[in-house]
Design a protein around this motif. Structure first.
Motif, PDB file in Angstrom:
ATOM      1  N   GLU A 199       0.693  -1.407  -0.030  1.00  0.00           N
ATOM      2  CA  GLU A 199       0.164  -0.045   0.131  1.00  0.00           C
ATOM      3  C   GLU A 199       0.882   0.809  -0.176  1.00  0.00           C
ATOM      4  O   GLU A 199       0.531   2.067  -0.713  1.00  0.00           O
ATOM      5  CB  GLU A 199      -1.377  -0.277   1.205  1.00  0.00           C
ATOM      6  CG  GLU A 199      -0.340   0.506   2.789  1.00  0.00           C
ATOM      7  CD  GLU A 199       0.045  -0.944   3.592  1.00  0.00           C
ATOM      8  OE1 GLU A 199       0.755  -1.411   4.112  1.00  0.00           O
ATOM      9  OE2 GLU A 199      -0.084  -2.121   2.122  1.00  0.00           O
ATOM     10  N   THR A 234      -8.531  -2.132  -3.966  1.00  0.00           N
ATOM     11  CA  THR A 234      -7.349  -1.815  -2.575  1.00  0.00           C
ATOM     12  C   THR A 234      -6.165  -3.007  -2.662  1.00  0.00           C
ATOM     13  O   THR A 234      -6.088  -4.041  -3.106  1.00  0.00           O
ATOM     14  CB  THR A 234      -8.365  -1.547  -1.957  1.00  0.00           C
ATOM     15  OG1 THR A 234      -8.910  -3.064  -1.236  1.00  0.00           O
ATOM     16  CG2 THR A 234      -9.189  -1.001  -2.472  1.00  0.00           C
ATOM     17  N   VAL A 235      -5.522  -2.490  -1.524  1.00  0.00           N
ATOM     18  CA  VAL A 235      -3.966  -3.783  -1.512  1.00  0.00           C
ATOM     19  C   VAL A 235      -5.140  -5.167  -0.249  1.00  0.00           C
ATOM     20  O   VAL A 235      -6.080  -4.223   0.563  1.00  0.00           O
ATOM     21  CB  VAL A 235      -2.973  -2.828  -0.691  1.00  0.00           C
ATOM     22  CG1 VAL A 235      -2.507  -4.070  -0.083  1.00  0.00           C
ATOM     23  CG2 VAL A 235      -3.031  -2.542  -1.984  1.00  0.00           C
TER      24      VAL A 235
END
Length: 735
Positions: A37, A450-451
């Protein structure tokens, strides 16, 4: 002892790697150890440095009028860190004096943050930026010279630069933490670490060197039998067990300060054997040396005599494949001993792991690596990754129950602390310890783009003070050998028939769902609700396939109110006898209300885990004005009449159902007849087994509607975000 459990790719190995890197192998960090991230932030920093106006030498002024402090903060805030908390009691203060935060501290928690810091100050940051910028300029020049300009030359970004120039990633900084500012994890078990003040003092040395020792046994993924290296060199290669034993022997006999009498006796025996060996060699080669003299050697000024002196170390005596043997039979006149490789591989590895742990303990308590008169470190952390990799089931249980005792038996006076941490995918290892010792790695369901991340969930307090429910859960998981702690989702089934047939329906009709790791738990409607705290703490999508179990109130001959089981009829005053439906979800007792619920009302969200759902599935009518089953068996028959009509005459439970279908032309009458059959002695397990043999790939068998609806919901729950988004966009396009 702590056992790390969780589904594949949930972060267990990453957790062990993080502890190893921060507490022992600090020079082995690489760019991929930085959280994904934060990659975009680091890439932006690199682009900013590459665009700075240049100088020709590092010693020249490098853009002084630039927000370097902000850049330094952004860089360090993107780095991984670990907070270590020590519980310190009187008698140990001298070991942690350098960590005490204030004069007001008396005892209890002391905290240290260890953070990877590629640049400790602005000067170091400028050197890093200058080096990266110079490398990028060379890369850009090389790229421009390419005819097609399509080849990307190193470094493409800051992370790529660190893959070759990793020296900055070898620096760990330590900071004191404030015990008064500890904040527990949030409801989803996400850590909430305290922020460091801008004035926090930085320690560049390893402040825990004399406090914590860490040892690691990595996963034995490369183990194999001696035959894997070819049979021609079997006699020359010692096994894993032997290698561990040799290392232990070398430390004990050659360097370690152990019992002096025993050590002197060992060396005296070796010296005596060595002298006899030297003389035997000299006698055996006497004629050779005499013949050499005939050639005129040695001369007058040459050494006059050859002397044979062997050097033998105790550890080397065991360093061959037949040095360690085991006895098969030692009866008088009949001694049979086989080499180590004749032992089963699981036993070899169990012995090897045991000796490895023993070596860790000896080194920690004052073995070969310790300086004379050095006190052992007070905290010893031992990490064992997937011990089940080459241990059979019995060996797994033995290892996990005895490993901690072996490590800590010499530190039982309380002066030293030993912490054993085991990561595993084995239900046998997980069930060998109480739930309180488990840490569940929960993969957070990321939104698209998203991670992925994980939370570490403790299982020690999920049942509150309900010790009876906790004992039930532990015993159930142990007896059933459940893989619940390693699954992507759970399906609770009512009985044997569902346990056998539902996986068949999943495999046949739900291709994507069949690829998931599903844990099937046969727990029944009477007990499924008792596992509710476990499911909610794990944050695991769960489908409970249970029975409607309708009953009507009646007054018995003894004037006591009783409930008599009846066929489902929403027009009558009926209640369900299923505790899962009344005590868990939908928390409804009326059968008419249960049958009126929509599929959406049968769902619920698991508190604290956004997007993670729970659903019940019980019998519902297959269509308007159609009868409703009360259990899996009658629901299956009601929706598969054609299947039973085409069956040939037979015996057993399936034959009873076939005759009922054949003789009842009215579906309401069939429902009543099925209820009567199930109310008598009906072997549901045999019914399921008979169906397995009769269900062909092309047989006209349909999955009961209530189960199909539940599986459809679970399939959507486990669909990756990208797939869900594509499906949603396709639906909008079609509309």
């Amino acid at each position: 002892m702590t056992v790390l459990v969780g589904a594949n790719n949930s972060g267990k190995t990453a957790a062990l790697s993080a502890l190893r890197l921060f507490l022992r192998d600090r020079k082995e960090f690489n760019p991929y150890d930085i959280g994904a991230e934060n990659w975009s932030t680091l890439q932006e920093l690199g682009e900013t440095w590459a665009a700075l106006p240049g100088v020709q030498k590092e010693s020249e002024s490098f853009v002084e009028a630039f927000p370097w402090q902000e850049q330094l903060n952004a860089l360090n805030d993107s780095m991984p860190f670990v907070d270590v908390w020590l519980d310190v009691r009187p008698g140990s203060f001298h070991v942690v004096a350098h960590l005490i935060p204030s004069l007001g501290w008396t005892e209890g928690l002391l905290g240290v943050r260890l953070r990877l810091e590629p640049a400790e100050d602005i000067s170091a940051l400028q050197r890093l930026a200058w080096s990266f910028r110079q490398a990028r300029l060379l890369a850009q020049a090389a790229t421009e010279q390419e005819e097609t300009a399509q080849h990307r030359v190193w470094p493409t970004d800051l992370l790529d630069y660190w893959l070759r120039q990793a020296e900055p990633l070898g620096t760990i900084a330590a900071y004191k933490l404030d015990p008064e500012k500890i904040v527990p994890p949030d409801q989803r078990q996400r850590a909430r670490p305290q922020a460091l003040p801008t004035s926090a003092a930085r320690f560049s040395e390893n402040v825990l060197a004399n406090v914590v020792r860490l040892d690691l046994i990595p996963a034995q993924r490369g183990l194999g039998t001696i035959e894997s290296g070819g049979r021609s060199d079997r006699a020359a290669v010692p096994g894993l067990f032997s290698r561990q034993l040799v290392q232990l022997a070398e430390r004990r006999f050659d360097r370690a300060p152990y019992d002096q009498d025993a050590q002197q006796a060992m060396h005296a025996a070796i010296a005596s054997a060595q002298a006899r060996l030297d003389q035997a060699i000299a006698d055996a080669l006497k004629d050779v040396t005499a013949n050499v003299r005939i050639l005129g050697y040695p001369g007058l000024h040459d050494p006059q005599e050859l002397v044979f002196r062997s050097r033998v170390r105790a550890g080397e005596l065991l360093n061959h494949s037949t040095a360690v043997q085991y006895s098969v039979d030692e009866s008088p006149g009949r001694v049979i001993q086989l080499p180590e490789h004749g032992i089963g591989l699981g036993y070899q590895n169990l012995q090897a792991l045991t000796y490895k742990l023993y070596s860790f303990r000896e080194e920690r308590l004052g073995g070969a690596s310790a300086e004379p008169d050095t006190m052992p470190v007070p905290v010893h952390i031992v990490l064992v990754e997937e011990p089940e990799a080459h241990l059979h089931v019995q060996a797994q249980r033995v290892f996990v129950t005895r490993a901690y005792k072996l490590l800590s038996q010499d530190a039982s006076d309380g002066q030293f602390s030993t912490q054993l941490m085991i990561s595993t995918h084995s239900s046998h290892v997980a069930h060998a310890v109480p739930l309180a010792k488990l840490r569940y790695f929960r993969r957070a369901a990321p939104e698209c783009g998203t991670v992925p991340s994980s939370a570490v969930v403790p299982l020690n307090d999920m049942f509150g003070g309900d010790e009876e429910t906790q004992r039930f859960a532990e015993r159930y998981l142990r007896v059933q050998h459940s893989d619940l702690l390693f699954a992507d989702a759970a399906i609770f089934v009512e009985g044997t028939a569902e346990r056998l047939l539902v996986p068949q329906f999943v495999e046949r009709d739900w291709g994507e769902l069949s690829k998931r790791y599903i844990s099937y738990l046969e727990v029944g409607g009477s007990h499924a609700h008792r596992l509710r705290p476990l499911i909610e703490r794990l944050g695991l999508p769960a489908l409970v396939i249970t029975d409607l179990d309708p009953a009507e109130e009646a007054v018995g001959s003894d004037s006591k109110v009783k409930f008599i089981r009846k066929p489902a009829d929403p027009t009558r005053s009926q209640v369900t006898m299923n505790p899962t439906l009344t005590a868990w979800h939908p928390a409804e007792r009326s059968v008419s209300q249960l049958l009126a619920l929509t599929p959406e009302e049968m769902e619920a969200q698991i508190a604290g885990w956004p997007g993670v759902g729970f659903r019940v599935a019980y019998q519902v009518p297959s269509g308007a004005n159609q009868p409703c089953g009360t259990s899996f068996e009658d629901a299956f028959v009601l929706e598969n009449e054609s299947f039973f009509l085409q069956l040939k005459k037979g015996v057993g439970p399936v034959e009873k159902m076939r005759l009922a279908v054949k003789r009842c032309n009215d579906r309401a009458a069939l429902s009543n007849k099925l209820h009567q059959i199930l109310g008598k002695r009906f072997d549901k397990g045999q019914f399921a087994l008979d169906l397995l043999t009769k269900m062909q790939a092309d047989a006209p068998v349909v999955c009961p509607r209530y189960i199909a609806d539940g599986l459809k919901w679970l399939d959507a729950q486990l669909a990756p975000p990208s797939i869900a988004r594509v499906d949603s966009e396709a639906s909008r396009s079609a509309a």
